[in-house]
Every structure is written in C-alpha cells, then in structure tokens.
Design a protein around this motif. Structure first.
Motif, PDB file in Angstrom:
ATOM      1  N   GLU A 185      17.818  -3.079  19.857  1.00 25.14           N
ATOM      2  CA  GLU A 185      18.683  -1.933  19.646  1.00 25.14           C
ATOM      3  C   GLU A 185      18.229  -0.759  20.522  1.00 25.14           C
ATOM      4  O   GLU A 185      17.085  -0.675  20.944  1.00 25.14           O
ATOM      5  N   ARG A 186      19.176   0.140  20.745  1.00 27.56           N
ATOM      6  CA  ARG A 186      18.848   1.330  21.502  1.00 27.56           C
ATOM      7  C   ARG A 186      17.850   2.172  20.703  1.00 27.56           C
ATOM      8  O   ARG A 186      18.001   2.349  19.489  1.00 27.56           O
ATOM      9  N   GLU A 187      16.832   2.688  21.378  1.00 33.75           N
ATOM     10  CA  GLU A 187      15.819   3.464  20.689  1.00 33.75           C
ATOM     11  C   GLU A 187      15.582   4.802  21.381  1.00 33.75           C
ATOM     12  O   GLU A 187      15.748   4.940  22.595  1.00 33.75           O
ATOM     13  N   PHE A 188      15.185   5.747  20.575  1.00 36.53           N
ATOM     14  CA  PHE A 188      14.889   7.091  21.054  1.00 36.53           C
ATOM     15  C   PHE A 188      13.618   7.090  21.897  1.00 36.53           C
ATOM     16  O   PHE A 188      12.650   6.388  21.578  1.00 36.53           O
ATOM     17  N   VAL A 189      13.620   7.903  22.954  1.00 37.44           N
ATOM     18  CA  VAL A 189      12.443   8.046  23.805  1.00 37.44           C
ATOM     19  C   VAL A 189      11.917   9.486  23.752  1.00 37.44           C
ATOM     20  O   VAL A 189      10.749   9.714  23.439  1.00 37.44           O
ATOM     21  N   ALA A 190      12.786  10.453  24.044  1.00 38.08           N
ATOM     22  CA  ALA A 190      12.334  11.843  24.107  1.00 38.08           C
ATOM     23  C   ALA A 190      13.532  12.772  24.026  1.00 38.08           C
ATOM     24  O   ALA A 190      14.659  12.388  24.353  1.00 38.08           O
ATOM     25  N   VAL A 191      13.267  14.001  23.599  1.00 36.02           N
ATOM     26  CA  VAL A 191      14.307  15.029  23.557  1.00 36.02           C
ATOM     27  C   VAL A 191      13.685  16.351  23.987  1.00 36.02           C
ATOM     28  O   VAL A 191      12.489  16.576  23.782  1.00 36.02           O
TER      29      VAL A 191
END
Length: 121
Positions: free
Chosen positions: A43-49
C-alpha cells in the motif's frame, strides 16, 4: 494545484538521490506538501511532510535521519533528499498537496504522477 514529480532512476545501496516536485496552478505556499511511496505489492505509505514555510517537517520512522524534505516557495518546488538508501526504499514516489499538516494520504486531494526509483543491493 498541479504537481509533477521527477528525479527517479537507479541508485546503489548507500547512495543518495534527490527527488523534486514542481507545482503549478495555485499558490504553492498555501499548501502543506507531502511525499508518499508505494512499493510493488504494498500500500501507499507516508514518507514526509513539510509545512507552508518549510519550518516544520515530519517523517516516517523508516526514513527519519536519512531523508530530508524541503521546499522553495519562490520556485514552487518541494524536494526530497534521500541519503543512505536501502533496497527497501525502492518504490514509486509521489508528491502531494494538502491544506492540512497530515501524514495520511486521504488528507491530500492533489497528487503528482509519481516517479520510480530503484535501489540496487
């Protein structure tokens, strides 16, 4: 806002790469900008914001200390500097824009097309 990510390719483990994401269409500095990734079969996953000014950032534990997100509002561009790359970083990387400072993909209505890079062992 329209987003276009670029900078992918093939990198050896331990190497570095910088991804860029150019924005157009609306006031770039109004948006929080995020990077996400999706590896094959996952699944698509968060990396940074990063917040609108660039003064606040947040990272996934898996990339903390290795990746750095930054932005240049004058150039309408957000960057992801990736160091100490590992084979498990191989994925399609997406930039996204939101009016919320969030780590979940559902908070981001605007997405770039993704750029692929592979880390070879």
């Amino acid at each position: 806002v329209l987003l276009q990510a670029y900078g992918g390719g093939l990198v050896q483990a331990g190497g570095s790469l910088r991804l860029s994401c150019a924005a157009s269409g609306r006031t770039f500095s109004n948006y929080y900008m995020g990077w996400f990734r999706q590896a094959p079969g996952k699944e698509r996953e968060f990396v940074a914001v990063i917040n609108w000014s660039g003064g606040s950032t947040y990272y996934a534990d898996s990339v903390k200390g290795r990746f750095t997100i930054s932005r240049d509002n004058a150039k309408n561009t957000v960057y992801l500097q990736m160091n100490s790359l590992k084979p498990e970083d191989t994925a399609v990387y997406y930039c996204a824009a939101s009016t919320y400072y969030r780590a979940d993909a559902v908070a981001y209505p605007y997405w770039g097309q993704g750029t692929q890079f592979t880390v070879s062992s």
